[in-house]
Design an enzyme around this catalytic site. Structure first.
Site, PDB file in Angstrom:
ATOM      1  N   HIS A   1       0.802  -1.224   0.000  1.00 14.49           N
ATOM      2  CA  HIS A   1       0.000   0.000   0.000  1.00 14.49           C
ATOM      3  C   HIS A   1       0.837   1.278   0.000  1.00 14.49           C
ATOM      4  O   HIS A   1       0.283   2.368  -0.169  1.00 14.49           O
ATOM      5  CB  HIS A   1      -1.000  -0.008   1.169  1.00 14.49           C
ATOM      6  CG  HIS A   1      -2.318   0.604   0.820  1.00 14.49           C
ATOM      7  ND1 HIS A   1      -3.453   0.445   1.586  1.00 14.49           N
ATOM      8  CD2 HIS A   1      -2.698   1.393  -0.222  1.00 14.49           C
ATOM      9  CE1 HIS A   1      -4.459   1.114   1.023  1.00 14.49           C
ATOM     10  NE2 HIS A   1      -4.027   1.706  -0.058  1.00 14.49           N
TER      11      HIS A   1
ATOM     12  N   ASP B   1      -9.854  -0.082   4.075  1.00 16.04           N
ATOM     13  CA  ASP B   1      -8.670  -0.702   4.689  1.00 16.04           C
ATOM     14  C   ASP B   1      -8.990  -1.070   6.136  1.00 16.04           C
ATOM     15  O   ASP B   1      -9.779  -0.384   6.795  1.00 16.04           O
ATOM     16  CB  ASP B   1      -7.531   0.354   4.665  1.00 16.04           C
ATOM     17  CG  ASP B   1      -6.137  -0.234   4.753  1.00 16.04           C
ATOM     18  OD1 ASP B   1      -5.919  -1.150   5.557  1.00 16.04           O
ATOM     19  OD2 ASP B   1      -5.251   0.266   4.035  1.00 16.04           O
TER      20      ASP B   1
ATOM     21  N   HIS C   1      -6.626  -0.777   8.189  1.00 15.24           N
ATOM     22  CA  HIS C   1      -5.677   0.131   8.838  1.00 15.24           C
ATOM     23  C   HIS C   1      -5.808   1.537   8.249  1.00 15.24           C
ATOM     24  O   HIS C   1      -6.236   1.690   7.104  1.00 15.24           O
ATOM     25  CB  HIS C   1      -4.243  -0.358   8.617  1.00 15.24           C
ATOM     26  CG  HIS C   1      -4.054  -1.825   8.899  1.00 15.24           C
ATOM     27  ND1 HIS C   1      -4.258  -2.792   7.936  1.00 15.24           N
ATOM     28  CD2 HIS C   1      -3.710  -2.487  10.025  1.00 15.24           C
ATOM     29  CE1 HIS C   1      -4.043  -3.992   8.466  1.00 15.24           C
ATOM     30  NE2 HIS C   1      -3.714  -3.840   9.727  1.00 15.24           N
TER      31      HIS C   1
ATOM     32  N   ASP D   1      -3.179   3.662   7.780  1.00 21.77           N
ATOM     33  CA  ASP D   1      -1.997   3.943   6.946  1.00 21.77           C
ATOM     34  C   ASP D   1      -1.669   5.437   6.937  1.00 21.77           C
ATOM     35  O   ASP D   1      -1.287   6.008   5.911  1.00 21.77           O
ATOM     36  CB  ASP D   1      -2.213   3.454   5.500  1.00 21.77           C
ATOM     37  CG  ASP D   1      -2.376   1.941   5.402  1.00 21.77           C
ATOM     38  OD1 ASP D   1      -2.159   1.242   6.417  1.00 21.77           O
ATOM     39  OD2 ASP D   1      -2.721   1.450   4.310  1.00 21.77           O
TER      40      ASP D   1
ATOM     41  N   HIS E   1       4.344   1.197   4.126  1.00 24.06           N
ATOM     42  CA  HIS E   1       2.947   0.880   3.755  1.00 24.06           C
ATOM     43  C   HIS E   1       1.956   1.249   4.869  1.00 24.06           C
ATOM     44  O   HIS E   1       0.751   1.274   4.616  1.00 24.06           O
ATOM     45  CB  HIS E   1       2.781  -0.590   3.323  1.00 24.06           C
ATOM     46  CG  HIS E   1       2.686  -1.591   4.440  1.00 24.06           C
ATOM     47  ND1 HIS E   1       2.025  -2.799   4.306  1.00 24.06           N
ATOM     48  CD2 HIS E   1       3.188  -1.586   5.699  1.00 24.06           C
ATOM     49  CE1 HIS E   1       2.116  -3.488   5.433  1.00 24.06           C
ATOM     50  NE2 HIS E   1       2.813  -2.786   6.281  1.00 24.06           N
TER      51      HIS E   1
ATOM     52  N   ASP F   1      -7.466  -1.625  -0.020  1.00 19.26           N
ATOM     53  CA  ASP F   1      -6.550  -2.624   0.540  1.00 19.26           C
ATOM     54  C   ASP F   1      -7.346  -3.908   0.730  1.00 19.26           C
ATOM     55  O   ASP F   1      -8.397  -3.898   1.387  1.00 19.26           O
ATOM     56  CB  ASP F   1      -6.006  -2.116   1.881  1.00 19.26           C
ATOM     57  CG  ASP F   1      -4.864  -2.958   2.430  1.00 19.26           C
ATOM     58  OD1 ASP F   1      -4.925  -4.203   2.314  1.00 19.26           O
ATOM     59  OD2 ASP F   1      -3.920  -2.369   2.989  1.00 19.26           O
TER      60      ASP F   1
ATOM     61  N   ASP G   1      -6.959  -6.173   2.640  1.00 16.99           N
ATOM     62  CA  ASP G   1      -7.143  -6.561   4.046  1.00 16.99           C
ATOM     63  C   ASP G   1      -8.333  -5.877   4.707  1.00 16.99           C
ATOM     64  O   ASP G   1      -8.668  -6.176   5.858  1.00 16.99           O
ATOM     65  CB  ASP G   1      -5.849  -6.411   4.856  1.00 16.99           C
ATOM     66  CG  ASP G   1      -5.475  -4.972   5.209  1.00 16.99           C
ATOM     67  OD1 ASP G   1      -6.346  -4.081   5.228  1.00 16.99           O
ATOM     68  OD2 ASP G   1      -4.275  -4.738   5.470  1.00 16.99           O
TER      69      ASP G   1
ATOM     70  N   GLU H   1      -1.956  -5.150  -1.669  1.00 15.79           N
ATOM     71  CA  GLU H   1      -1.667  -6.061  -0.554  1.00 15.79           C
ATOM     72  C   GLU H   1      -2.148  -7.495  -0.772  1.00 15.79           C
ATOM     73  O   GLU H   1      -2.281  -8.254   0.194  1.00 15.79           O
ATOM     74  CB  GLU H   1      -2.191  -5.497   0.787  1.00 15.79           C
ATOM     75  CG  GLU H   1      -1.570  -4.154   1.183  1.00 15.79           C
ATOM     76  CD  GLU H   1      -0.137  -4.237   1.739  1.00 15.79           C
ATOM     77  OE1 GLU H   1       0.383  -5.360   1.920  1.00 15.79           O
ATOM     78  OE2 GLU H   1       0.456  -3.150   1.970  1.00 15.79           O
TER      79      GLU H   1
HETATM   80 MN   LIG Z   1      -3.382  -0.454   3.707  1.00 18.82          MN
END
Ligand SMILES: [Mn+2]
Length: 341
Positions: free
Chosen positions: A121, A144, A146, A148, A161, A252, A254, A297
């Protein structure tokens, strides 16, 4: 504002005209960015090829998109890339992102909606930067687990990332140290033009930054309480509050629950369902304002079995298809007629 070269403008108009003549609603330009230096796990550089291998281009063409695959960028090895403070591999990440920025800018100038396949990312730095060079008024929807948004000075890991948003936001500019190969980066997004969806693993420093800058976030708690339909309505109310802006969707993998997308570097339990994940893409597609997309990712090397790698890649493909007109109710050509005996 950067002025578009008249030849670029002509080329973009021609691409659009060609797509319209063939009744193709979407023209898609794909850039592969096989890059992994924004984080420590090997394998994420294979993301672009496993996503293509799951039938991306064929399936997009099957839903009447005009597709141009620009292929994979080639990144040079960077020697003596020692950490800057705690930040790891800054020279490689800075250099790769300059290439990504140039590539995305070219795809946009050619008149396509850009799909950047990562890679990790950290590549969103270049992707959003290149997009903003053509569309300075853009908004960002960041999907995402997260945020980031660590700065190099708050990051607990030093992996870039986990930091890309911090380099791009005007309001954080004076918190960012000057790092090798990062001097080309100028902040290009305002905090009010960003929406996060799917958050469930946010560092305390990141949480402070999000609240301090008043960034709109829909964590998994809001997805649970509002439902994904209201999350998307409120997302668009927020980014279109003044004018309709082109959307940069940075997705992302994830963000999705690890049961759907197990082959990724930092999975977090309790993520988006398949239906929620797809709904985001369908909803943004029908705004007509999706202008660039990152899918990042996907790391096939972290799959426990081959099926896990294939599942993750096929879900990634479905997200892209949702961005370009696939709807679950089905569809048909405008000129279709039922055959008569
Ligand atoms: Mn990310």
């Amino acid at each position: 504002m950067m002025k578009m070269h008249s030849r670029d403008a002509a080329r973009a108009a021609l691409t659009l005209l060609r797509a319209l003549l063939r009744r193709q609603l979407h023209s898609v330009g794909i850039v592969g960015a096989p890059f992994s230096r924004g984080q420590p796990r090997d394998g994420v550089q294979r993301g672009p090829d496993v996503i293509r291998g799951a039938g991306l281009v064929r399936k997009l063409e099957g839903q009447d998109c005009m597709v141009k695959d620009y292929g994979n960028l080639i990144f040079e090895e960077v020697s003596n890339d020692h950490p800057f403070g705690t930040t790891k591999q800054p020279r490689a990440v800075g250099l790769a992102n300059k290439q990504v920025a140039d590539a995305v800018q070219r795809v946009k100038n050619d008149g396509y909606t850009c799909v950047m396949l990562g890679g990790d990312h950290s590549l969103a730095i270049g992707s959003i930067h290149g997009h903003a060079a053509c569309r300075p008024e853009l908004s960002v929807v960041w999907v995402d687990a997260h945020a980031d948004i660590n700065t190099p000075l708050t990051s607990p890991t030093g992996n870039i990332h986990g930091q890309p948003m911090s380099y791009l936001i005007h309001e954080l500019h004076n918190k960012i140290p000057v790092m090798p190969n990062f001097s080309w980066i100028q902040p290009c997004v305002t905090a009010k033009d960003i929406v996060y969806i799917g958050l469930r693993d946010v560092d305390p420093e990141e949480h402070y930054i999000l609240k301090h800058l008043g960034i709109k976030t829909f964590s998994m708690t809001e997805v649970d309480s509002l439902g994904i339909a209201r999350v998307m309505e409120q997302t668009c109310d927020h980014i279109f509050s003044k004018i309709k802006k082109p959307i940069h969707l940075s997705y992302d993998i994830d963000a999705l629950d690890p049961s759907l997308a197990p082959a990724t570097g930092t999975p977090v339990i309790g993520g988006l369902t398949y239906r929620e994940g797809i709904y985001i893409t369908e909803y943004l597609c029908q705004t007509g304002l999706l202008s660039a997309i990152d899918i990042v990712e996907v790391n096939p090397k972290l799959a426990k079995r081959e099926e896990e790698a294939q599942l993750t890649a096929s879900v990634a493909v479905d997200l892209v298809l949702g961005c370009f007109g696939r709807v679950r109710e089905g569809s048909h050509r405008a000129d279709y007629k039922i055959p008569e005996p």
